[in-house]
Motif scaffolding. Structure first.
Motif, mmCIF file in Angstrom:
data_model
loop_
_atom_site.group_PDB
_atom_site.id
_atom_site.type_symbol
_atom_site.label_atom_id
_atom_site.label_comp_id
_atom_site.label_asym_id
_atom_site.label_seq_id
_atom_site.Cartn_x
_atom_site.Cartn_y
_atom_site.Cartn_z
ATOM 1 N N PRO A 84 1.861 15.013 -0.597
ATOM 2 C CA PRO A 84 1.980 14.846 0.853
ATOM 3 C C PRO A 84 0.763 15.277 1.675
ATOM 4 O O PRO A 84 0.515 14.732 2.749
ATOM 5 N N LYS A 85 0.003 16.253 1.204
ATOM 6 C CA LYS A 85 -1.134 16.758 1.989
ATOM 7 C C LYS A 85 -2.442 16.031 1.673
ATOM 8 O O LYS A 85 -3.454 16.263 2.331
ATOM 9 N N PRO A 87 -3.587 12.743 1.973
ATOM 10 C CA PRO A 87 -4.266 11.881 2.949
ATOM 11 C C PRO A 87 -5.098 12.657 3.974
ATOM 12 O O PRO A 87 -6.214 12.257 4.304
ATOM 13 N N ASP A 88 -4.570 13.774 4.465
ATOM 14 C CA ASP A 88 -5.319 14.576 5.438
ATOM 15 C C ASP A 88 -6.564 15.190 4.805
ATOM 16 O O ASP A 88 -7.606 15.300 5.457
ATOM 17 N N TYR A 198 5.866 6.221 0.145
ATOM 18 C CA TYR A 198 4.559 6.869 0.082
ATOM 19 C C TYR A 198 3.451 6.131 0.823
ATOM 20 O O TYR A 198 2.479 6.746 1.247
ATOM 21 N N ARG A 201 2.134 7.325 4.285
ATOM 22 C CA ARG A 201 1.230 8.466 4.382
ATOM 23 C C ARG A 201 -0.223 8.034 4.545
ATOM 24 O O ARG A 201 -1.059 8.813 4.985
ATOM 25 N N TYR A 202 -0.507 6.778 4.170
ATOM 26 C CA TYR A 202 -1.880 6.275 4.253
ATOM 27 C C TYR A 202 -2.035 5.261 5.398
ATOM 28 O O TYR A 202 -2.974 4.469 5.391
#
Length: 336
Positions: A84-85, A87-88, A198, A201-202
């Motif tokens: 989950p973290k 992409p950032d 998913y 997230r992008y």
């Protein structure tokens, strides 16, 4: 602080053709894999799937994998899609203009291959029965699949059925301690085939979808579209199916255990490398079960039908053609 190199990210899905795509894409003269100091290419460093503090402290190691030449670098780490973290972290260090190429595959076949990937290890990192895994999830509402499957995995770790190997397994070739966002991600066979969860997230990146089945059937056509997406001229590519899922039978597992034990002795290990010994080993070495045989042994027809329902609506939209699922995927982006 962004890295100087330009990147294309292939974040997964795991067991959906990322190795094949990586080998195809790096055949282009303007694209290069990340490379260790030894000169050996590294397909998936899984660097940005670590906890942010670990990434921040060790970004110099990742920078050492990049080339000084004006080429597009490829990171094909299959943990990225489901972390989950990530992409950032990618945006922070590689920039928001990074292009992302996601590989997808028939959701049922991806789930089975994910399970076989753990079964093929010696000893297996997952000793559970896939049919039982599926049946325990049967009838559960879609939004509860994730928490239920996660609870099953944690219980299997406590019972010794699942080996939480990920962190230690990836630390041996790093000069630092690895802290992943989720050490149990390789065992989430069902939820990781629900691709629509998913992709959202992008949504801040420019994303292209590539279907594994289409890539194998028409590799030049698919790669020409990928190169166009990356802003590069088309170049010819050739393909072989990379990283097929194979599972050892009992004889193969015994052979592997004995071989590992013998190699702990330096003298014996050096003898085993002699050419005439290698020829003998080739004659007596047990073969792997092929993919179809392994799949037939691991899952029943009934369980396959259950998987079909568990993985809806992904499976209802599935045709093996990227253009047929992009519209559905775009709809899901806005809802995540």
């Amino acid at each position: 602080m962004s890295l100087d190199s330009k990147f294309v990210i292939i974040p997964g899905a795991q067991k959906a053709g990322t190795t094949t795509l990586h080998k195809l894409i790096t055949q282009h003269s303007k694209i290069a894999p990340l490379t260790r100091e030894s000169g050996k290419p590294i397909k998936e460093p899984n660097f940005f799937s670590m906890e942010p503090s670990c990434v921040d402290e060790n970004i110099g190691w990742y920078r050492s994998l990049t080339s000084s030449k004006p080429v597009l670098q490829v990171d094909a780490s299959t943990h990225y899609l489901v972390s989950p973290k990530t992409p950032d972290l990618i945006k922070k260090y590689l920039g928001g203009d990074v292009k992302v190429v996601v590989t997808v595959r028939d959701p049922i076949e991806r789930s089975i291959s994910g399970f076989l990937q753990q079964k093929k290890k010696t000893p297996p990192t997952d000793q559970r029965d896939l049919n039982k895994i599926v049946k325990k999830l049967w009838g559960i509402e879609r939004e509860h699949i994730y928490e239920t499957e996660n609870a099953q995995i944690k219980q299997a770790v406590k019972n010794g059925k699942v080996n939480d190997y990920l962190e230690s397994g990836l630390s041996s070739n790093r000069p630092f301690k690895v802290h992943h966002q989720d050490n149990l991600m390789p065992f989430k066979y069902i939820q990781h085939s629900i691709y629509s969860k998913y992709i959202g997230r992008y949504k801040e990146f420019n994303v292209k979808v590539v279907c594994f089945e289409e890539m194998v059937e028409e590799p030049q056509k698919v790669m020409s579209s990928v190169f166009e997406f990356l802003g590069l001229p088309t170049e010819n590519v050739s393909i072989t199916h990379s990283n097929p899922t194979r599972v050892p039978d009992k004889k193969k597992r015994v052979y592997t255990r004995v071989s590992r034990a013998l190699r702990r002795n330096r003298f014996i290990s050096s003898v085993l490398e002699l050419k005439f010994i290698e020829k003998i080993k080739q004659r007596v070495r047990p073969s792997w079960m092929n993919s179809e045989e392994a799949r037939g042994n691991m899952i029943s027809t009934e369980s396959r039908e259950m998987l079909r329902e568990l993985l809806a609506p992904e499976y209802r939209y599935w045709s093996g053609r990227s253009e047929d699922i992009v519209q559905y995927w775009d709809q899901e982006k806005s809802s995540v």
